[in-house]
Scaffold this active site. Sequence first.
Site, PDB file in Angstrom:
ATOM      1  N   HIS A 223       0.865  -1.176   0.000  1.00 19.35           N
ATOM      2  CA  HIS A 223       0.000   0.000   0.000  1.00 19.35           C
ATOM      3  C   HIS A 223       0.903   1.228   0.000  1.00 19.35           C
ATOM      4  O   HIS A 223       1.925   1.258   0.685  1.00 19.35           O
ATOM      5  CB  HIS A 223      -0.865  -0.026   1.278  1.00 19.35           C
ATOM      6  CG  HIS A 223      -1.713   1.193   1.455  1.00 19.35           C
ATOM      7  ND1 HIS A 223      -1.472   2.137   2.427  1.00 19.35           N
ATOM      8  CD2 HIS A 223      -2.809   1.622   0.788  1.00 19.35           C
ATOM      9  CE1 HIS A 223      -2.391   3.096   2.352  1.00 19.35           C
ATOM     10  NE2 HIS A 223      -3.207   2.803   1.365  1.00 19.35           N
ATOM     11  N   ASN A 224       0.536   2.254  -0.778  1.00 17.83           N
ATOM     12  CA  ASN A 224       1.348   3.485  -0.847  1.00 17.83           C
ATOM     13  C   ASN A 224       2.835   3.147  -0.969  1.00 17.83           C
ATOM     14  O   ASN A 224       3.674   3.612  -0.203  1.00 17.83           O
ATOM     15  CB  ASN A 224       1.123   4.358   0.402  1.00 17.83           C
ATOM     16  CG  ASN A 224      -0.243   5.033   0.362  1.00 17.83           C
ATOM     17  OD1 ASN A 224      -0.952   4.978  -0.645  1.00 17.83           O
ATOM     18  ND2 ASN A 224      -0.621   5.661   1.444  1.00 17.83           N
TER      19      ASN A 224
ATOM     20  N   GLU B 130       1.295  -0.088  -5.464  1.00 21.80           N
ATOM     21  CA  GLU B 130       0.327   0.997  -5.617  1.00 21.80           C
ATOM     22  C   GLU B 130       1.029   2.249  -6.134  1.00 21.80           C
ATOM     23  O   GLU B 130       2.095   2.625  -5.637  1.00 21.80           O
ATOM     24  CB  GLU B 130      -0.351   1.304  -4.281  1.00 21.80           C
ATOM     25  CG  GLU B 130      -1.498   2.282  -4.458  1.00 21.80           C
ATOM     26  CD  GLU B 130      -2.239   2.579  -3.159  1.00 21.80           C
ATOM     27  OE1 GLU B 130      -3.402   3.001  -3.260  1.00 21.80           O
ATOM     28  OE2 GLU B 130      -1.668   2.407  -2.081  1.00 21.80           O
TER      29      GLU B 130
ATOM     30  N   ASP C 196       0.101   6.210  -6.900  1.00 25.25           N
ATOM     31  CA  ASP C 196      -0.851   7.312  -6.749  1.00 25.25           C
ATOM     32  C   ASP C 196      -0.469   8.399  -7.754  1.00 25.25           C
ATOM     33  O   ASP C 196       0.563   9.056  -7.578  1.00 25.25           O
ATOM     34  CB  ASP C 196      -0.732   7.840  -5.310  1.00 25.25           C
ATOM     35  CG  ASP C 196      -2.067   8.236  -4.735  1.00 25.25           C
ATOM     36  OD1 ASP C 196      -2.957   8.540  -5.524  1.00 25.25           O
ATOM     37  OD2 ASP C 196      -2.205   8.262  -3.498  1.00 25.25           O
TER      38      ASP C 196
ATOM     39  N   HIS D 111       1.438  11.320  -2.484  1.00 21.90           N
ATOM     40  CA  HIS D 111       0.207  11.125  -1.717  1.00 21.90           C
ATOM     41  C   HIS D 111      -0.566  12.435  -1.772  1.00 21.90           C
ATOM     42  O   HIS D 111      -0.186  13.405  -1.124  1.00 21.90           O
ATOM     43  CB  HIS D 111       0.569  10.742  -0.277  1.00 21.90           C
ATOM     44  CG  HIS D 111      -0.548  10.050   0.438  1.00 21.90           C
ATOM     45  ND1 HIS D 111      -1.387   9.160  -0.192  1.00 21.90           N
ATOM     46  CD2 HIS D 111      -0.963  10.106   1.725  1.00 21.90           C
ATOM     47  CE1 HIS D 111      -2.272   8.695   0.683  1.00 21.90           C
ATOM     48  NE2 HIS D 111      -2.040   9.256   1.846  1.00 21.90           N
TER      49      HIS D 111
ATOM     50  N   GLU E 145      -3.839   4.490  -8.536  1.00 23.68           N
ATOM     51  CA  GLU E 145      -4.790   5.418  -7.916  1.00 23.68           C
ATOM     52  C   GLU E 145      -4.737   6.633  -8.821  1.00 23.68           C
ATOM     53  O   GLU E 145      -3.845   7.468  -8.710  1.00 23.68           O
ATOM     54  CB  GLU E 145      -4.300   5.792  -6.503  1.00 23.68           C
ATOM     55  CG  GLU E 145      -4.798   4.915  -5.404  1.00 23.68           C
ATOM     56  CD  GLU E 145      -6.310   4.863  -5.330  1.00 23.68           C
ATOM     57  OE1 GLU E 145      -6.965   5.917  -5.325  1.00 23.68           O
ATOM     58  OE2 GLU E 145      -6.849   3.751  -5.315  1.00 23.68           O
TER      59      GLU E 145
END
Length: 639
Positions: A169-170, A199, A201, A214, A248
């Site tokens: 995640h992230n 991931e 973003d 982020h 994302e």
Amino acid sequence: RELKQRDQIQDDFRGGKINLEKTQRLLEKLDIRCSYIHVKRIFKDNDRLKQGRITIEEFRAIYRILTHREEIVEIFNAYSENRKILLENNLVQFLTQEQYTTEMSKTIAFEIIQKYEPIEEVRKARQMSLEGFTRYMDSRECQLFKNECRKVYQDMTHPLNDYFISSSHNTYLVSDQLVGPSDLWGYVSALVKGCRCLEIDCWDGAQNEPVVYHGYTLTSKLLFKTVIQAIHKYAFMTSDYPVVLSLENHCSPAQQEIMADNLQTTFGESLLSDMLADFPDTLPSPEALKFKVLVKNKKIGTLKETHERKGSDKRGKVEEWEEEVADLEEEEEEEKFKESEIFESVLGENQDKETGVKKLSGVTLFKKKKTRKLKIALALSDLVIYTKAEKFKSFQHSRLYQQFNENNSIGETQARKLSKLRAHEFIFHTRKFITRIYPKATRADSSNFNPQEFWNIGCQMVALNFQTPGLPMDLQNGKFLDNGGSGYILKPHFLRESESYFNPSDIKDSMPITLTIRLISGIQLPLTHSSSNKGDTLVIIEVFGVPNDQMKQQTRVIKKNAFSPRWNETFTFIIHVPELALIRFVVESQGLIAGNEFLGQYTLPLLCMNKGYRRVPLFSRMGESLEPASLFVYVWYVR
């Protein structure tokens, strides 16, 4: 060999006494695995004149302390007829009775003697000295983790939804979510650890270059194309099996086209941009997708339409995507709960059919529904094949409408509630559809949840913040040691087969395993530089698995001896679902005022444990090897 060793020692002492640094170097030359912190303490104890320099006799005393292991001597003496030498058939006896080596034990015994016995005449006589036996017991062959599990041994031809997939995640963050740096190292280190779902973003950047960070926070920015190039370089270093890029996507259609172009240019043939001929309506297997990169993102239209558009010019072509946003829910991202799911399960159908209003003890809840429209560039949409991101509405909706290539991402809070209220339906869902669980947005410090509860219900992608050390990442790293560290582990049959009625909280007909671990001793346990004493050490053994199997037991504290503590304590665990169980060894230093201090740990799947006398390597909080620090155990289990 002994002459060579003697010469090496005498050479180093030609100029007289030697200091601590030279002592450490000489021990390394003699293949003695030792940690500097322990050598320093033993050196100090043996430096009789306290001048920081030792004689050859004092060095020999240090050598004996470092190589002597009383517990190994006891095992050796139990099988040696004269307490000086092990004959080949004594070693065969030891291998079959203690190490559970049932096949080819005579051949294996011969190979062990050839590999580990340092004295030539003993080796030629097919015998083994105590030194050779100690070297064997300290080798990789006697580690707790089964050698068979170090390679890919599972059937890799099942559809993707039948596997647990190592997911982060992230991935771009290397510390916290609000002001921490975004760093390519996040991607590189995750891939090196065998992570298969990353991931990214993505946001609009300057000069028409999409950036990764982020959003709405002060984390630094990386260029999307630089991230993709780093992933391309490291994607298949640790594992041959497919990498999923979970986008994302917050970019404008124009920058989405740049992203699509970057992906195609960088990955070329590795990028999966059309369905495989053999898999038009089922998910392919990891085997069929070897060395492939899959894009996970929103998608417009069907796979057939994508296939028909292949090769056409998609520049400037934009489609609109409309999706519901429930009022009680912030977007992907933080979900308090989905009232449609939770209340239905509590109330059944206590609902006014005409107004669609739910009632609860005289309270009426209006469920407002908003929709939002997203613009998606066709060029990027068409790169999504088997991993189409689809918002999760309810299990019933998925049963009726969800397509085989549609995946859901569910936040941990909502997933936890659903797993408690509707475990059976959740497992039914994860049998068919890839389900990703991600940490709630309020974890601004990048902390993690315990992934075990979601593996227990078959969730394929349990995404953790890889940058955050601690128990959840120890479980993640331990679980994915299995199957050659490939990042794909075949789920147990009861989480794959449609006729199974498995519920992790209500185990009915299990075949439990009785696991017995005798914790014999510790070997050069890590000492923190802050600890002025010699370490008051203890070991905790924990089981993680279905709720009924969770338990921990601990040893007594051995005072002032982190170098060679002896516990000789036996622990027994009854494990109902061994297929999901992880065993974790934690070494701590007792602290009466500030609490116990973590020294090292090792986690592995129960079914990857060797039986017999075994060495347990230890790892730091950050996941680095603490060799030669280890535990010495005897393991036995039966079903």
